[in-house]
Design an enzyme around this catalytic site. Structure first.
Site, mmCIF file in Angstrom:
data_model
loop_
_atom_site.group_PDB
_atom_site.id
_atom_site.type_symbol
_atom_site.label_atom_id
_atom_site.label_comp_id
_atom_site.label_asym_id
_atom_site.label_seq_id
_atom_site.Cartn_x
_atom_site.Cartn_y
_atom_site.Cartn_z
ATOM 1 N N VAL A 99 0.616 -1.194 0.110
ATOM 2 C CA VAL A 99 -0.056 0.091 0.123
ATOM 3 C C VAL A 99 0.879 1.361 0.201
ATOM 4 O O VAL A 99 0.706 2.401 -0.774
ATOM 5 C CB VAL A 99 -0.953 -0.101 1.009
ATOM 6 C CG1 VAL A 99 -0.340 -0.032 2.519
ATOM 7 C CG2 VAL A 99 -2.038 1.351 1.013
ATOM 8 N N GLY A 317 -5.071 -6.656 0.438
ATOM 9 C CA GLY A 317 -5.608 -5.711 1.518
ATOM 10 C C GLY A 317 -4.650 -4.298 1.820
ATOM 11 O O GLY A 317 -4.144 -3.984 0.716
ATOM 12 N N GLU A 318 -4.475 -4.126 3.150
ATOM 13 C CA GLU A 318 -3.837 -2.993 3.373
ATOM 14 C C GLU A 318 -4.106 -1.382 2.737
ATOM 15 O O GLU A 318 -3.749 -0.461 3.264
ATOM 16 C CB GLU A 318 -2.207 -3.375 2.730
ATOM 17 C CG GLU A 318 -1.609 -4.130 3.261
ATOM 18 C CD GLU A 318 -0.028 -4.171 2.826
ATOM 19 O OE1 GLU A 318 0.195 -3.276 2.014
ATOM 20 O OE2 GLU A 318 0.724 -5.330 3.127
ATOM 21 N N GLY A 319 -5.304 -1.472 1.722
ATOM 22 C CA GLY A 319 -5.605 -0.407 0.970
ATOM 23 C C GLY A 319 -5.027 -0.432 -0.256
ATOM 24 O O GLY A 319 -5.075 0.893 -0.767
#
Length: 359
Positions: A99, A317-319
């Protein structure tokens, strides 16, 4: 918590008049009507958000990554050691995670927020909103108390609103936490009514021979805790996690300022389902970035009525997906603000009756 209830009741409605004006403006630009497809619809959606004052634009960009551990990790639903949450959070402070690299490319700041990492001491460089050292094991107890969920929601809402005051006009959400697809699946199953077997996926590469256990854990968590699907706070508190609560708080905070939020993947869909139960008025502010490769993604998005812009087979994930989609938001703003008009070039297209052509 009355303060939270009062805030949820003040989320502004989308401005239909501003959207109509944006539609007329876009139809009068140098192109066939509708030829820029979803970019046009996105620009019109942005124009209706009161925080942007009727003109689609992007100021500062921020991705808020909620980091937390989960007691349900003890049930064998993840293959990564729990300590990876803290290790990766530290890596985020160095800018070396997925991210962080993608956010830098998009010109966005990453805010790494500890809402429940299981370490003895706070991790330097993280924003400390830690509620506890990990949530409860939802297979045997609630994830947290309702009071804890409401307080964290309010804290994150306030933090998000402060960022908006300082010029952030585009928010993205992300998360970090080993085993967190398990509570996310529990939330999706609870609110959509779909059986856990249809929702639970492999998360971060869980071996398929362990999937049956993960499905059973989600089913047990729902049966034991009996979350009320009509009460988003209750669902988050009973079968969620601190990271999921934090993500919901960003959505509520941004919407309360009339500003857009880019969703990420499966975790953010789950948080959005809960947040929309708290305040359906936030839904027009939610922009889906990409289709997560997690099994229950389509079910969650269908329930939200959202169609993602990207399909990259991502499930980090993570953004990361939110960061990747930020240039799409900027592209929608660019066509709205920078394209020429048909009328200025004396072009009249068949079927175009916009006011721009007659001005």
């Amino acid at each position: 918590m009355q303060i939270l209830a009062d805030l949820l009741n003040t989320i502004p409605a989308i401005d239909p008049a501003a959207m109509s004006r944006a539609q007329r403006h876009i139809d009068g630009l140098l192109k066939p009507v509708g030829s820029l497809g979803k970019l046009e619809a996105l620009a019109i959606q942005l124009a209706g958000m009161p925080g942007l004052n009727g003109i689609p634009h992007v100021g500062k960009k921020a991705i808020l990554v909620m980091c937390a551990d989960h007691g349900v990790w003890e049930e064998g639903v993840a293959i990564s050691p729990k300590e990876v949450t803290a290790i990766q959070a530290e890596n985020m402070t160095r800018g070396t995670t997925g991210v962080c690299v993608l956010a830098a490319q998009a010109g966005a700041n990453v805010h790494v927020i500890d809402v429940g990492i299981d370490t003895a001491e706070p991790i330097p460089g993280l924003i400390n909103m830690r509620v506890a050292r990990g949530s409860g094991n939802i297979a045997s107890a609630p994830a947290m108390s309702r009071r804890q969920a409401e307080k964290l929601l309010l804290d994150v809402i306030c933090y998000t609103r402060e960022l908006a005051k300082n010029g952030v006009t585009l928010f993205g959400v992300g998360e970090l936490g080993m085993a967190n697809t398990t509570p996310a699946a529990a939330i999706v199953s609870t609110i959509t009514g779909w059986d856990p077997e249809e929702v639970v996926g492999i998360g971060a590469n869980l071996p398929t021979d362990k999937l049956a256990n993960k499905i059973d854990v989600v089913r047990r968590a729902i049966t034991l805790n009996q979350p009320n699907p009509q009460d988003g706070v209750d669902v988050l508190a009973k079968v969620g996690g601190f990271d999921l609560v934090g993500i919901a708080g960003v959505m509520l905070g941004a919407a309360s300022c009339g500003l857009p939020v880019l969703l990420d993947g499966f975790l953010s869909y789950a948080a959005a389902l809960a947040a929309c139960q708290m305040s359906p008025a936030i839904k027009p502010y939610l922009i889906p970035s990409h289709l997560s490769a997690e099994k229950g993604a389509r079910i969650a998005l269908s329930h939200l009525g959202l169609e993602p812009y990207l399909n990259m087979d991502m499930r980090l994930g993570e953004g990361s997906g939110a960061a990747l989609a930020m240039p799409i938001i900027e592209a929608a703003c660019a066509i709205y603000n920078n394209m020429g008009e048909l009328a200025a070039s004396n072009i009249v297209l068949p079927g175009n009756t916009t006011s721009d052509l007659n001005s």
